[in-house]
Design an enzyme around this catalytic site. Structure first.
Site, PDB file in Angstrom:
ATOM      1  N   CYS A 100       0.622  -1.186   0.035  1.00 32.02           N
ATOM      2  CA  CYS A 100       0.023   0.064   0.012  1.00 32.02           C
ATOM      3  C   CYS A 100       0.907   1.162   0.022  1.00 32.02           C
ATOM      4  CB  CYS A 100      -0.955  -0.065   1.409  1.00 32.02           C
ATOM      5  SG  CYS A 100      -0.970   1.342   2.193  1.00 32.02           S
ATOM      6  N   GLU A 101       0.474   2.237  -0.983  1.00 31.30           N
ATOM      7  CA  GLU A 101       1.365   3.380  -1.054  1.00 31.30           C
ATOM      8  C   GLU A 101       1.269   4.368   0.099  1.00 31.30           C
ATOM      9  OE1 GLU A 101       0.710   4.618  -5.060  1.00 31.30           O
ATOM     10  OE2 GLU A 101      -1.023   6.038  -4.380  1.00 31.30           O
ATOM     11  N   HIS A 102       0.375   4.339   0.924  1.00 31.78           N
ATOM     12  CA  HIS A 102       0.262   5.095   2.059  1.00 31.78           C
ATOM     13  C   HIS A 102       0.837   4.771   2.955  1.00 31.78           C
ATOM     14  CE1 HIS A 102      -4.296   6.197   0.022  1.00 31.78           C
ATOM     15  NE2 HIS A 102      -3.082   6.867  -0.506  1.00 31.78           N
ATOM     16  N   HIS A 103       0.970   3.607   3.207  1.00 25.79           N
ATOM     17  CA  HIS A 103       1.792   3.303   4.613  1.00 25.79           C
ATOM     18  C   HIS A 103       2.815   2.292   4.386  1.00 25.79           C
ATOM     19  CE1 HIS A 103      -2.578   4.055   5.961  1.00 25.79           C
ATOM     20  NE2 HIS A 103      -1.843   4.729   6.971  1.00 25.79           N
ATOM     21  N   GLN A 142      -5.227  -0.387  -4.564  1.00 22.61           N
ATOM     22  CA  GLN A 142      -5.676  -1.558  -5.145  1.00 22.61           C
ATOM     23  C   GLN A 142      -6.270  -1.096  -6.569  1.00 22.61           C
ATOM     24  OE1 GLN A 142      -7.436  -4.112  -2.327  1.00 22.61           O
ATOM     25  NE2 GLN A 142      -8.876  -4.963  -4.067  1.00 22.61           N
ATOM     26  N   HIS A 170      -5.588  -5.673   3.511  1.00 24.89           N
ATOM     27  CA  HIS A 170      -4.696  -4.504   3.616  1.00 24.89           C
ATOM     28  C   HIS A 170      -4.071  -4.452   4.980  1.00 24.89           C
ATOM     29  CE1 HIS A 170      -5.510  -1.885  -0.181  1.00 24.89           C
ATOM     30  NE2 HIS A 170      -6.227  -2.862  -0.110  1.00 24.89           N
ATOM     31  N   CYS A 172      -2.462  -2.327   6.640  1.00 23.30           N
ATOM     32  CA  CYS A 172      -2.486  -1.154   7.341  1.00 23.30           C
ATOM     33  C   CYS A 172      -3.886  -1.121   7.829  1.00 23.30           C
ATOM     34  CB  CYS A 172      -2.327   0.080   6.174  1.00 23.30           C
ATOM     35  SG  CYS A 172      -3.590   0.033   5.073  1.00 23.30           S
TER      36      CYS A 172
END
Ligand SMILES: Nc1nc2c(ncn2[C@@H]2O[C@H](COP(=O)(O)OP(=O)(O)OP(=O)(O)O)[C@@H](O)[C@H]2O)c(=O)[nH]1
Ligand SMILES: [Zn+2]
Length: 210
Positions: A100-103, A142, A170, A172
């Site tokens: 996941c590119e956020h976390h 995703q 996920h 996260c």
């Protein structure tokens, strides 16, 4: 095939497909910064257990993000014809691991990929799994992963229709934050005939679930 329409994003922007060139010093830079994280946490990066950790993490990042340095569409370019096969091709339960590119935490899941060949142009079944892997091994959303897989098949195989469904868990959402282990995110992208024809799409969806 007509201008593709996505199920999820009606104005799906053209996704940039160029593979990046990996900086020569990527591993060293990552390792340096991981060491800095350990120091910021109050850890001793020289203690036995952590001494090699920055290099290990750097190698791990280059592995889990290896898809940044390839163009996954290349896998689909190896094609063959199949004696007028007129039906759909479905490869389901392709396991994928993404990030996941956020976390920068893992996303685990399965991809179900289907297309309706036009004029018998086929690609190898394993190439569809390689396509999924190439796009999964990047910092991802995703939704973007789903669209990239579908658009690559539409572009390179020019089929009559494409349907891609992803189910992802996920980390996260499991390990931190809302702490909701076990929740699954389902995303889909339908292009060509299956974007318009709900009955046909439903048939493919039930084959994916069977
Ligand atoms: N749409 C979408 N969201 C994602 C994906 N992966 C992670 N997220 C979400 O990205 C969001 C980032 O939200 P922020 O509020 O900026 O970050 P945060 O404070 O860490 O959010 P929480 O996870 O709610 O604690 C979260 O809601 C994640 O669940 C993905 O693939 N697609
Ligand atoms: Zn996340």
């Amino acid at each position: 095939m007509q201008q593709p329409a996505s199920l999820m994003t009606s104005s799906a922007a053209q996704i940039k497909e160029d593979a990046l060139i990996r900086p020569a010093d990527a591993q060293e830079r990552i390792a340096r910064n991981v060491r800095e994280i350990l120091v910021a946490l109050g850890e001793d990066p020289e203690r036995e257990g952590l001494k090699e950790t920055p290099q290990r993490v750097a190698k791990m990042y280059l592995e889990i993000f290896s898809g940044l340095y390839e163009d996954p569409q290349e896998h689909l370019k190896k094609q063959f014809s199949a004696d007028q096969h007129g039906g759909a091709v479905i490869v389901k339960d392709i396991r994928f691991q993404s990030t996941c590119e956020h976390h920068l935490l893992p996303v685990y899941g399965v991809a179900h990929v289907a297309y309706l060949p036009d004029g018998g142009r086929l690609t190898g079944l394993s190439k569809l799994a390689r396509l999924v892997e190439g796009y999964a091994r990047r910092p991802q959303l995703q939704e973007r992963l789903t669209d990239q897989i579908a658009q690559a098949i539409a572009k390179i195989l020019s089929p009559k229709a494409v349907l891609v469904v992803l189910e992802g868990e996920h980390m996260c959402m499991s390990l931190r934050g809302v702490r909701s282990p076990g929740s699954k995110t389902v995303t889909s992208a339908a292009l060509g005939r299956w974007a318009e024809n709900l009955q046909e799409r439903q048939e493919i969806l039930s084959l994916m679930k069977s």
